[in-house]
Scaffold this motif. Sequence first.
Motif, short mmCIF file in Angstrom:
data_model
loop_
_atom_site.label_atom_id
_atom_site.label_comp_id
_atom_site.label_asym_id
_atom_site.label_seq_id
_atom_site.Cartn_x
_atom_site.Cartn_y
_atom_site.Cartn_z
N GLN A 160 0.84 -1.19 0.00
CA GLN A 160 0.00 0.00 0.00
C GLN A 160 0.87 1.24 0.00
N GLN A 161 0.26 2.35 -0.41
CA GLN A 161 0.97 3.62 -0.47
C GLN A 161 1.12 4.18 0.94
N ALA A 162 2.32 4.63 1.25
CA ALA A 162 2.60 5.23 2.54
C ALA A 162 3.31 6.55 2.35
N ILE A 163 3.31 7.37 3.40
CA ILE A 163 4.03 8.63 3.40
C ILE A 163 5.34 8.41 4.15
N LEU A 164 6.45 8.68 3.47
CA LEU A 164 7.78 8.45 4.01
C LEU A 164 8.47 9.79 4.30
N ILE A 165 9.31 9.79 5.29
CA ILE A 165 10.16 10.95 5.57
C ILE A 165 11.60 10.50 5.38
N ASN A 166 12.26 11.10 4.41
CA ASN A 166 13.61 10.67 4.03
C ASN A 166 13.67 9.16 3.78
N GLY A 167 12.61 8.65 3.16
CA GLY A 167 12.54 7.24 2.81
C GLY A 167 12.21 6.32 3.96
N GLN A 168 11.87 6.86 5.13
CA GLN A 168 11.65 6.04 6.32
C GLN A 168 10.16 5.96 6.69
N PHE A 169 9.76 4.79 7.16
CA PHE A 169 8.42 4.56 7.72
C PHE A 169 8.58 3.66 8.94
N PRO A 170 8.23 4.14 10.15
CA PRO A 170 7.89 5.52 10.51
C PRO A 170 9.06 6.47 10.24
N GLY A 171 8.79 7.76 10.45
CA GLY A 171 9.80 8.77 10.19
C GLY A 171 10.91 8.76 11.22
N PRO A 172 11.95 9.57 11.00
CA PRO A 172 13.09 9.61 11.92
C PRO A 172 12.72 10.19 13.28
N ASN A 173 13.41 9.70 14.31
CA ASN A 173 13.23 10.25 15.65
C ASN A 173 13.99 11.57 15.78
N ILE A 174 13.40 12.52 16.48
CA ILE A 174 14.09 13.74 16.87
C ILE A 174 14.55 13.55 18.31
N ASN A 175 15.85 13.61 18.54
CA ASN A 175 16.42 13.41 19.85
C ASN A 175 17.00 14.74 20.33
N SER A 176 16.28 15.43 21.21
CA SER A 176 16.67 16.78 21.61
C SER A 176 16.84 16.85 23.12
N THR A 177 17.27 18.00 23.58
CA THR A 177 17.45 18.27 25.00
C THR A 177 16.68 19.54 25.35
N SER A 178 16.20 19.60 26.57
CA SER A 178 15.42 20.75 27.02
C SER A 178 16.10 22.06 26.64
N ASN A 179 15.30 22.96 26.09
CA ASN A 179 15.69 24.31 25.64
C ASN A 179 16.37 24.34 24.29
N ASN A 180 16.56 23.19 23.64
CA ASN A 180 17.11 23.21 22.28
C ASN A 180 16.18 23.95 21.33
N ASN A 181 16.78 24.60 20.34
CA ASN A 181 16.03 25.15 19.21
C ASN A 181 16.02 24.09 18.10
N ILE A 182 14.84 23.75 17.62
CA ILE A 182 14.69 22.71 16.59
C ILE A 182 14.27 23.37 15.29
N VAL A 183 15.02 23.11 14.24
CA VAL A 183 14.75 23.68 12.91
C VAL A 183 14.57 22.52 11.94
N VAL A 184 13.37 22.40 11.38
CA VAL A 184 13.05 21.30 10.48
C VAL A 184 12.60 21.87 9.14
N ASN A 185 13.40 21.65 8.11
CA ASN A 185 13.06 22.13 6.77
C ASN A 185 12.35 21.00 6.03
N VAL A 186 11.05 21.19 5.79
CA VAL A 186 10.19 20.14 5.23
C VAL A 186 9.94 20.43 3.75
N PHE A 187 10.37 19.51 2.89
CA PHE A 187 10.13 19.60 1.45
C PHE A 187 8.98 18.66 1.09
N ASN A 188 7.92 19.21 0.55
CA ASN A 188 6.72 18.43 0.23
C ASN A 188 6.79 17.92 -1.22
N HIS A 189 7.08 16.64 -1.39
CA HIS A 189 7.12 16.03 -2.71
C HIS A 189 5.84 15.23 -3.00
#
Length: 573
Positions: free
Chosen positions: A66-95
Amino acid sequence: METRRPEEKTKFPTRKPRDNQDMGLRIPILFLCLSAWAAVARGEDPYLFFTWNITYGTVSPLGVPQQAILINGQFPGPNINSTSNNNIVVNVFNHLDEPFLITWNGVQQRKNSWQDGVLGTNCPIPPGKNYTYHFQVKDQIGSYFYYPSTAMHRAAGGFGGLRINSRLLIPVPYADPEDDYTVMIGDWYTKSHTQLKSFLDSGRALGRPDGVLINGKSNKSRGKDEPLFTMKPGKTYKYRICNVGLKNSLNFRIQDHPMKLVEMEGSHTVQNNYESLDVHVGQCFGVLVTADKKPKDYLMVASTRFTKTVLTTTAVVSYTNGKGQASPEIPKAPVGWAWSLNQFRSFRWNLTASAARPNPQGSYHYGHINITRTIKLVNSASKVNDKLRYAINGVSHEEPKTPLKLAEYYNVVDKVFKYNAIQDDPPATVGDKVTVEPNVANITFRTFVEIILENHENSIQSWHLDGYSFFAVAIEPGRWTPDKRKNYNLLDAVSRHTVPVFPKSWAAIMLTFDNAGIWNLRSELLERRYLGQQMYLSVLSPERSLRDEYNIPDNALLCGIVKDMPKPPPYSI
């Protein structure tokens, strides 16, 4: 080691835009690099940069391609591993071939509903374009996830884990685990997201899911699959369990291994042991599991709750020196929702833990704050023009073409929506007649509000509020009346962002509305949200100051009637 980790050094994007992207896409990345260097010079909190390409792909988690939505080819998408007070910048390209947005479930966007990623606050990313999210995980810790908020995209994937670790300076109320694992459980349909959307658009319900997944997989040979996780004998591991499904509460357990609950939805909890946990849609739990049993394989189990037909899946957890397959005998799940209600009552906030509080104003003394307003919200299901709709207090939300937040900022509310389409205390016959329109309530800034979520139906509900944590002080059967307040937990109710409401029951939540912006209050059950069981809470700061809310981002996408309008004067201090 990931639970407590050193402060990250500033990171910079290493991946160049694709050759077929125009130069306009290179400018935001250059700007972000320069911003990061400036942040270092000013001593700001660290930045984490991500570039995500959203594409379609083929997966077969239940044996059906079946058709799925992938993020950088991954299903599920990649984990974001951050620390309190981090600034997170995610540039999302919609293909994809249709507009797309991602929301950050449970992450509090302080003063920044511009980054919430729902249609009430953001224009969707058009096909072939990109948008860069920028938010700070300020004063937060815990387990969260992200997912698509547009159309029925969540039914196709596009979701992933987001963890916020404690900084080294802040003690954690348990020893560092050997490792930290993210477990994403959820029900799943073999039909595509476009088919499911067409069902709802035609007035039909989705019906029963086809299976349950753990980290995008289902059991194929029950105990003979490759291990999903491994554990060293004698070591303790942290598992972050999130229900990313569409409609079903799930019971989670691990053969012969009790789970010590240490965190839920961003709050440290009193550390009780559980043989199994009911995880409702949208919820996340953090538990500790010690590998102190016979070295072999064990089954991790997720099964649907409150359904006539129980759907179950498993995954293998293996000891590193294990010999022998997991027992095929699956531990039984509890029966009935009364058991789940009693489990909810056992959850308590750890008031002695040194951790980021969800509210810097100190409203964790919530039991001593006077209630300024009580809002009762009743969910209902009915037909409008012979098509299924779900509503709150008789209003089924419809997204306007101009996002609500942009309408407020550009001062064109009168052309887009009206405030307070619903009453705070609806009549007993609410839901008998349903109107379809934008559902936006005005909330006075910095007031302490009690919200009653009343469920008159025979199915369980799960409610989520963006931008805030609230205190879930009570869940009880029947109808709510003011005298029920005597049963509230006014001392150590867990501060959280999602709460279940059992059949023919009510839940009470309390919070201070001190985060300016427009925030989505929604059913986490996808078909209900898509068909109108959501609303927005507008929390306007009368000062219109940067101390209370950020200005619209320079890269904000514009649509609807504000697309070609001049930008209003920015806020100032």
